[in-house]
Structure formats: structure tokens, C-alpha cells
Design an enzyme around this catalytic site. Sequence first.
Site, PDB file in Angstrom:
ATOM      1  N   HIS A 256      -0.548   0.252  -9.851  1.00  0.00           N
ATOM      2  CA  HIS A 256      -1.248  -0.685  -8.952  1.00  0.00           C
ATOM      3  C   HIS A 256      -1.785  -1.895  -9.738  1.00  0.00           C
ATOM      4  CE1 HIS A 256      -3.591  -1.062  -4.949  1.00  0.00           C
ATOM      5  NE2 HIS A 256      -3.270  -2.252  -5.438  1.00  0.00           N
TER       6      HIS A 256
ATOM      7  N   ARG B  33       0.851  -1.190   0.000  1.00  0.00           N
ATOM      8  CA  ARG B  33       0.000   0.000   0.000  1.00  0.00           C
ATOM      9  C   ARG B  33       0.889   1.242   0.000  1.00  0.00           C
ATOM     10  NH1 ARG B  33      -3.485  -2.650  -1.624  1.00  0.00           N
ATOM     11  NH2 ARG B  33      -5.496  -3.177  -0.694  1.00  0.00           N
TER      12      ARG B  33
HETATM   13  N1  LIG Z   1      -0.171  -4.269  -5.509  1.00  0.00           N
HETATM   14  C1  LIG Z   1      -1.162  -5.130  -5.663  1.00  0.00           C
HETATM   15  O1  LIG Z   1      -1.622  -5.351  -6.795  1.00  0.00           O
HETATM   16  C2  LIG Z   1      -1.709  -5.870  -4.472  1.00  0.00           C
HETATM   17  C3  LIG Z   1      -2.573  -6.948  -4.689  1.00  0.00           C
HETATM   18  C4  LIG Z   1      -3.030  -7.676  -3.587  1.00  0.00           C
HETATM   19  C5  LIG Z   1      -2.636  -7.317  -2.301  1.00  0.00           C
HETATM   20  N2  LIG Z   1      -1.789  -6.259  -2.118  1.00  0.00           N
HETATM   21  C6  LIG Z   1      -1.337  -5.896  -0.760  1.00  0.00           C
HETATM   22  O2  LIG Z   1      -0.587  -6.972  -0.218  1.00  0.00           O
HETATM   23  C7  LIG Z   1      -0.873  -7.037   1.176  1.00  0.00           C
HETATM   24  C8  LIG Z   1      -0.472  -8.388   1.736  1.00  0.00           C
HETATM   25  O3  LIG Z   1      -1.386  -9.378   1.286  1.00  0.00           O
HETATM   26  P1  LIG Z   1      -1.436 -10.835   1.908  1.00  0.00           P
HETATM   27  O4  LIG Z   1      -2.617 -11.507   1.330  1.00  0.00           O
HETATM   28  O5  LIG Z   1      -0.113 -11.523   1.774  1.00  0.00           O
HETATM   29  O6  LIG Z   1      -1.663 -10.501   3.470  1.00  0.00           O
HETATM   30  P2  LIG Z   1      -1.825 -11.489   4.681  1.00  0.00           P
HETATM   31  O7  LIG Z   1      -2.006 -12.883   4.209  1.00  0.00           O
HETATM   32  O8  LIG Z   1      -2.839 -10.908   5.587  1.00  0.00           O
HETATM   33  O9  LIG Z   1      -0.377 -11.452   5.407  1.00  0.00           O
HETATM   34  C9  LIG Z   1       0.089 -10.340   6.103  1.00  0.00           C
HETATM   35  C10 LIG Z   1       1.488 -10.618   6.665  1.00  0.00           C
HETATM   36  O10 LIG Z   1       1.974  -9.413   7.273  1.00  0.00           O
HETATM   37  C11 LIG Z   1       2.372  -9.715   8.608  1.00  0.00           C
HETATM   38  N3  LIG Z   1       2.133  -8.552   9.487  1.00  0.00           N
HETATM   39  C12 LIG Z   1       0.962  -7.886   9.717  1.00  0.00           C
HETATM   40  N4  LIG Z   1       1.147  -6.900  10.604  1.00  0.00           N
HETATM   41  C13 LIG Z   1       2.460  -6.942  10.947  1.00  0.00           C
HETATM   42  C14 LIG Z   1       3.261  -6.184  11.830  1.00  0.00           C
HETATM   43  N5  LIG Z   1       2.757  -5.180  12.563  1.00  0.00           N
HETATM   44  N6  LIG Z   1       4.580  -6.501  11.945  1.00  0.00           N
HETATM   45  C15 LIG Z   1       5.106  -7.534  11.237  1.00  0.00           C
HETATM   46  N7  LIG Z   1       4.390  -8.289  10.370  1.00  0.00           N
HETATM   47  C16 LIG Z   1       3.092  -8.000  10.242  1.00  0.00           C
HETATM   48  C17 LIG Z   1       1.523 -10.882   9.034  1.00  0.00           C
HETATM   49  O11 LIG Z   1       2.137 -11.515  10.136  1.00  0.00           O
HETATM   50  P3  LIG Z   1       1.554 -12.902  10.738  1.00  0.00           P
HETATM   51  O12 LIG Z   1       2.000 -13.948   9.749  1.00  0.00           O
HETATM   52  O13 LIG Z   1       2.198 -13.048  12.036  1.00  0.00           O
HETATM   53  O14 LIG Z   1       0.052 -12.738  10.791  1.00  0.00           O
HETATM   54  C18 LIG Z   1       1.510 -11.701   7.737  1.00  0.00           C
HETATM   55  O15 LIG Z   1       2.682 -12.462   7.640  1.00  0.00           O
HETATM   56  C19 LIG Z   1      -2.366  -6.701   1.227  1.00  0.00           C
HETATM   57  O16 LIG Z   1      -2.756  -6.281   2.506  1.00  0.00           O
HETATM   58  C20 LIG Z   1      -2.476  -5.600   0.199  1.00  0.00           C
HETATM   59  O17 LIG Z   1      -2.244  -4.365   0.838  1.00  0.00           O
HETATM   60  C21 LIG Z   1      -1.322  -5.541  -3.173  1.00  0.00           C
END
Ligand SMILES: NC(=O)c1ccc[n+]([C@@H]2O[C@H](COP(=O)([O-])OP(=O)(O)OC[C@H]3O[C@@H](n4cnc5c(N)ncnc54)[C@H](OP(=O)(O)O)[C@@H]3O)[C@@H](O)[C@H]2O)c1
Length: 310
Positions: free
Chosen positions: A273, A225
Site C-alpha cells: 500500500h 482498495r
Molecule cells: N494505493 C494507494 O496508495 C492509494 C492512494 C490514494 C488513493 N487510493 C485510492 O484511489 C481511489 C481513487 O482516488 P481519486 O482521488 O481518484 O478518487 P475520486 O477523485 O473520488 O474519483 C473517483 C472516480 O471513480 C468514479 N466512480 C465512483 N463510483 C463509481 C461507480 N459506481 N461506477 C463507475 N465509476 C465510479 C467516479 O466517477 P465520476 O467521475 O462520475 O464521479 C470518479 O471518476 C481512492 O478512493 C483510494 O481508494 C489509493
Amino acid sequence: MPLTMNITFCCPGSTAEPWLLGLRAALPQAQVEVWHSGAARADYAVVWAPPQQFFDEQPQLRGVFAIGAGVDALLKLRLPAQARVVRLDDAGMSVQMAEYVCQAVIRHFRELDAYAAAIAQGQWSYRKPRKRADFPVGVMGLGVLGTRVAQALAQFEFPVVGWSRSARTIEGVRCFAGAAQFKDFLAAAKVLVNLLPLTPDTQGIMCLDTLSQLQHGGYVVNVARGAHLVDEDLLALIDSGQLAGATVDVFRTEPLPPEHRFWQHPKITMTPHTAARTLRDESIAQIAGKIEAMERGEPIAGIVDPVRGY
Ligand SMILES: NC(=O)c1ccc[n+]([C@@H]2O[C@H](COP(=O)([O-])OP(=O)(O)OC[C@H]3O[C@@H](n4cnc5c(N)ncnc54)[C@H](OP(=O)(O)O)[C@@H]3O)[C@@H](O)[C@H]2O)c1
């Protein structure tokens, strides 16, 4: 499944018809309609960037399915207390994210932009090969997308380190966890890939202080983000030579305003994006499967914890 089940679709800016057709085909017992003010109350919602009015008029919702992985904008709204927010888990996004991040890291590591510039000037010249061991990649966020990305980078034999909130074990990835290990994680990385969710804890996490802790000549890939990154701090570190550059797919304001310095910066590569797009057919199949499971009273994956923020 009850005959009366209603599904409402509220994704302003998306073409609704193919979603409606797909959802009706996948769930023939359901009434699936586009939301409008005054529409019938629904049991489930399929949403992206809905207005607050949508939730105010839909107090009976049991499940709210976001057609993306990030739910930061959705969680800022007032939702019905009993409604569970469900994000897409993978649905074809992780392979896209892996290919996007690997190309960004490899393009930087192999100096492909410099080769392209030389070729454009008619020069047939070689650069000294760099050592992979000198380019450890740090992946922040080891969830659905970050894990896949870290594994893909490890396949290319980059040293890979990862950081998450709770401890993780991923083959080929040296994992760090929690605030206490953040400094050690940063110091172990030269290329920083951001795949964290946007929460109060992670907002502005890529700033002067943290980015300065990367190994000298570091590189940033932000695909999560825009609000994770303090743009001016990144620019200052690149302009001072501390960082080599960045690939940025997400921005604080989208579309990026024309006056923003990222547009013209020679060391910043931008995309609009698009790193991992929502794939409609995969998403519909996943949402339909989860609605059926909820109707049967079975647990489903991808339920968002509103307190944690992801
Ligand atoms: N650019 C694009 O086209 C696009 C597309 C899709 C998504 N995204 C972005 O990608 C992000 C990640 O997606 P995802 O599906 O992989 O998310 P996810 O499955 O919810 O995983 C989030 C990860 O971040 C870690 N985390 C959260 N808060 C933290 C903190 N305070 N300190 C350290 N680690 C922390 C979590 O730790 P734990 O493992 O301990 O829970 C988990 O490993 C989305 O939220 C979105 O913003 C971008």
C-alpha cells in the site's frame, strides 16, 4: 479568522509533531493540538483512521480533513451532522500514482520480469517485441488519480479506455460511463487498472464475472482498495491461464497475512500500500488553504458527498 479557532489532530499511528508544527506555522491564529479523550472541542479536525469516540467527543466540528484520498473507512463512522468531510485532492499523489501504474503496465508489457529472470541465470536472450495495440489499458475511475493515470498511459501510446459513473471527456482516452457501458469498457481492455473509490456500488467489482470479460491474457493492477477485488477469483483466473497476472498494492487485510497465496504467487507482484503516499508539506498547505477559504465562507474543492460515498 477568529482567534478561538481550534484544530484537533487525530491520526493514530502517524508521528504528530511535524504535522502540528506545520499546521501551526501555516495557520498562526489557530490552536493546533493532538486529540486525547476529554480534549477541548475543536472547529476542524485533521484525521486518518480516527476512532468513533473521537467524533462522539467532538460534536462541533465543521470540517474534517482526511489526510488521504480514500474516505471509505471514515464514512463508516457516525460524524457530527454539520461536519463536512474533505479529502486531499492530489497534493502530490497523482504523479506518484501515475508513475506507479505506468511502471506496472510497462513492466508487464515489456516482460521485464522475464528479462530479469534470464539475466539472473546468465542468459543474454531476446523476446519478440509485443504490439502496443494488443495491450489496451482500461482505467476504472476517472477522478483526481484515474485521470492523471489515464493521461500518463496515453503518453506512452497505449490505447487507453476509461470508465466512470458520469460521462467524462479526456484527450487520448476513450471514455465509457455508468453500469450500462461497463461490459463494453471491460471488453475493450486487456489491462485493467482500478482507481475507483470503495463504496457499496464498487465493493467486489473485480470478480470472476467481470475479470473474465477482459481480453484473453489480461492483467490487473489494483491500486485503489483491497475490497474491490475478490482475491480467490483473481487467483483462479490466473491459474487457469485466462489472466496473465496482477500487480496489487492494496489488500482486504493490511498487512497481508503471511498465509495469503499472493505472497508466493509467481505471477503476482505486490507492494505494501505505497503506490501514492501522503506528502506532509503539500497536504498541510492544502488543508490550511481550505480552512482559510471555509473561514471566509468560500467554496472549496474536495468535499465528500456522504450519500455518493466519495
Ligand atoms: N494505493 C494507494 O496508495 C492509494 C492512494 C490514494 C488513493 N487510493 C485510492 O484511489 C481511489 C481513487 O482516488 P481519486 O482521488 O481518484 O478518487 P475520486 O477523485 O473520488 O474519483 C473517483 C472516480 O471513480 C468514479 N466512480 C465512483 N463510483 C463509481 C461507480 N459506481 N461506477 C463507475 N465509476 C465510479 C467516479 O466517477 P465520476 O467521475 O462520475 O464521479 C470518479 O471518476 C481512492 O478512493 C483510494 O481508494 C489509493
